[in-house]
Design an enzyme around this catalytic site. Sequence first.
Site, PDB file in Angstrom:
ATOM      1  N   LYS A  36      -4.885  -5.224  -6.293  1.00 38.95           N
ATOM      2  CA  LYS A  36      -3.873  -4.197  -6.047  1.00 38.95           C
ATOM      3  C   LYS A  36      -4.539  -2.840  -6.212  1.00 38.95           C
ATOM      4  O   LYS A  36      -5.005  -2.484  -7.295  1.00 38.95           O
ATOM      5  CB  LYS A  36      -2.707  -4.328  -7.026  1.00 38.95           C
ATOM      6  CG  LYS A  36      -1.604  -3.293  -6.797  1.00 38.95           C
ATOM      7  CD  LYS A  36      -0.461  -3.489  -7.774  1.00 38.95           C
ATOM      8  CE  LYS A  36       0.662  -2.492  -7.529  1.00 38.95           C
ATOM      9  NZ  LYS A  36       1.781  -2.687  -8.476  1.00 38.95           N
ATOM     10  N   LYS A  84      -3.128  -6.014  -1.839  1.00 41.11           N
ATOM     11  CA  LYS A  84      -2.088  -5.003  -1.610  1.00 41.11           C
ATOM     12  C   LYS A  84      -2.723  -3.630  -1.659  1.00 41.11           C
ATOM     13  O   LYS A  84      -3.454  -3.330  -2.616  1.00 41.11           O
ATOM     14  CB  LYS A  84      -1.007  -5.140  -2.692  1.00 41.11           C
ATOM     15  CG  LYS A  84       0.137  -4.149  -2.594  1.00 41.11           C
ATOM     16  CD  LYS A  84       1.112  -4.345  -3.748  1.00 41.11           C
ATOM     17  CE  LYS A  84       2.252  -3.327  -3.655  1.00 41.11           C
ATOM     18  NZ  LYS A  84       3.192  -3.464  -4.791  1.00 41.11           N
TER      19      LYS A  84
END
Length: 339
Positions: free
Chosen positions: A204, A259
């Site tokens: 992330k 992400k």
Amino acid sequence: MIQLAKRSYPAIRMRRMRYNDFSRRLAAETTLSVDDLIYPMFIIEGKSRVEEVASMPGIARITIDHLLKEAKTLVELGIPAIALFPVMDVSQKSLLAEEAYNPEGLLARAVRALKKEYPDLGIIVDIALDPYTVHGQDGITDDGGYVLNDETNSILVQQSLTLADAGVDVVAPSDMMDGRIGVIREALEKNNFKHTRILAYSAKYASNFYGPFRDAVNSKAMLGKGNKRQYQMDPRNTNEALHEVALDLQEGADMVMVKPGLPYLDVVKRVKEMFLVPTFVYQVSGEYAMLKAAVQANWLAEEPTVMETLYAMKRAGADAILTYYAKQVAEWLQRDRSK
């Protein structure tokens, strides 16, 4: 590899297979189905409330009664899973994020209600403290504002156990604390939640594409001028992502996440090729907002452009995609199947 005899044009015409729709379909290397889709949803307290998110056209914060109605539609469309994100009132936020593990909290009640009505719909919940902290960070901070790793992990464990007990299928730690997958897995096993899966937000990135999401969960004002670069990944790095994924898998993750989506497809490809595990991609709020803005300005055609972005993620190696377009895409796919 078999070597083909050299032939000159026009014996080989690459365009032949592109001539008709049927041959393009037969030769397609990448496919997308409703089975690949996860729909992120925002929930709020109250009843019969729908709050449109201005920076995410078509997306709203909804109460549990509306969530159940929406879930019925999603089940009928064949979407296998949803991801829930709570929107908390300021009065429910604190320095130690106690509301995160309240068994009667918003998220736990939503999970129980969904499982009662739609037991086969997969429910994924975000494991992180930013919806519950007064400063908008994903963990507990010291007096200087630094996010404390191990202290945060202890609360993430409590949050995971509370939601597993409510009936959630997948806990998805998105906080990027070191070691949190291991302690969550150990706690789940110890408390007999052995079937609760872990979707680790392993890569992330500290991205600028999260702005509309922070609008949706009302955390932007809490975060202020702060940032999350001390724990989310540096957008300049890819080797680091492989280390993160390897650690999360060793600690007990069942699935891993990259992400955002389109800006990090090189990472998706490397993760999938190296680890060969279920690899998910999150097409985040900023990606969605950009597409919607271009469509509303009549600069892009919505359906083919959205599908192209999702094909890109699948082509890179994604097994499933969290996208705010999931419902629309499922409707498009259903329409195409009925032709």
